[in-house]
Design an enzyme around this catalytic site. Sequence first.
Site, PDB file in Angstrom:
ATOM      1  N   ALA A  58      -6.328  -5.614   7.408  1.00  0.00           N
ATOM      2  CA  ALA A  58      -5.032  -5.941   8.024  1.00  0.00           C
ATOM      3  C   ALA A  58      -4.076  -4.786   7.801  1.00  0.00           C
ATOM      4  CB  ALA A  58      -4.440  -7.219   7.429  1.00  0.00           C
ATOM      5  N   ALA A  60      -1.169  -5.063   6.966  1.00  0.00           N
ATOM      6  CA  ALA A  60      -0.312  -5.409   5.832  1.00  0.00           C
ATOM      7  C   ALA A  60      -0.958  -5.104   4.483  1.00  0.00           C
ATOM      8  CB  ALA A  60       0.052  -6.888   5.885  1.00  0.00           C
ATOM      9  N   TYR A  61      -2.257  -4.876   4.456  1.00  0.00           N
ATOM     10  CA  TYR A  61      -2.931  -4.652   3.185  1.00  0.00           C
ATOM     11  C   TYR A  61      -2.650  -3.246   2.663  1.00  0.00           C
ATOM     12  CZ  TYR A  61      -5.673  -8.848   4.339  1.00  0.00           C
ATOM     13  OH  TYR A  61      -6.079 -10.126   4.673  1.00  0.00           O
ATOM     14  N   GLN A  62      -1.880  -3.189   1.600  1.00  0.00           N
ATOM     15  CA  GLN A  62      -1.558  -1.914   0.936  1.00  0.00           C
ATOM     16  C   GLN A  62      -1.004  -0.891   1.923  1.00  0.00           C
ATOM     17  OE1 GLN A  62      -2.741  -4.484  -1.046  1.00  0.00           O
ATOM     18  NE2 GLN A  62      -4.772  -3.757  -0.411  1.00  0.00           N
ATOM     19  N   GLY A  64      -1.325  -0.278   4.994  1.00  0.00           N
ATOM     20  CA  GLY A  64      -2.241   0.364   5.932  1.00  0.00           C
ATOM     21  C   GLY A  64      -3.349   1.161   5.284  1.00  0.00           C
TER      22      GLY A  64
END
Length: 328
Positions: A58, A60-62, A64
């Site tokens: 996603a 939103a995970y870290q 990008g």
Amino acid sequence: MDYIKLGTSQLNVSRICLGCMGFGQAGNGQHSWTVDEAHSREIIKRALELGVNFFDTAIAYQNGTSEQYLAGAIKNFAKRDDVVIATKFLPRLAQEIEQGITPQKHIESSINESLKNLSTDYVDLYIYHMWDYSAELYDIMEGLNNIVKAGKARYIGISNCFAYQLAKANALAERYSFEKFISVQGHYNLIFREEEREMARLCHEDNIAMTPYSALAGGRLSKMPGETSKRLREDSYAKLKYDSTAEQDSEIISRVYELACKHNASMTEISLSWLMTKVASPVVGATKISHIEGAVKAVDLKLSDDEIKYLEEPYVPHQLVGVMAQNN
């Protein structure tokens, strides 16, 4: 490894999907238990060797970097057309709404950023991460339809929604000849089975693939009673989801442990074997090579009907938690 057609799509995916939430550069309030690029690459490489072809990440995970780490590993260890990549986009920020950015424009800019992070021209599955209550549903579905028509996504999926929302969205899509959601990624595992009330029935009737997250309840379904780990200690979101029902859940976890001993298997294998009797392809996070190796072993472990009933028997209704509680 076994493979399955994902809902009504032409995507053939492994029965285990590698969840990439644990990959990426931690910081700025992001998860402290994530692993760096070198270790992420090792885990992804091992997953590919074991036949896993389905990867979920996603934007939103870290910030990008999860997408970026996945892209680097796929480039080095696989052919793009041989893997199925899913990524997700978030609802508009308040600032975007104030600036008059439409849902269609937001979706377009989000997919473009993800494609850049993933170093690819398209994603196989583009997932609506959580419901945007500030947007008209038509605008969301048109925006998603636009990116499929543009060749930037092959199919669309949804996450963190209620069954009525999924049904309403696909009915609107059918009315306007838009792309429909072919999969749903919800919160579902042996100690949180609220998806069985309505979502599972809808998906069964309409052939919508279920690819649940939190398949091992943040590690709770893979650890012996009393055993802990860095993630169990530090994952505050998982604590929010499970700590309030720990007492009720402990009986189920004990039964997982009991059957693991009986089968000379891991608790991971028992928990995932149960889940794969219910869904297409659970999303299983991994921060160690042993995590993905254990998950893949679950594909070959078959539980009897009596064992399935034994695992399910102690379950009690749970309150909605996390994103879904906020939206209720």
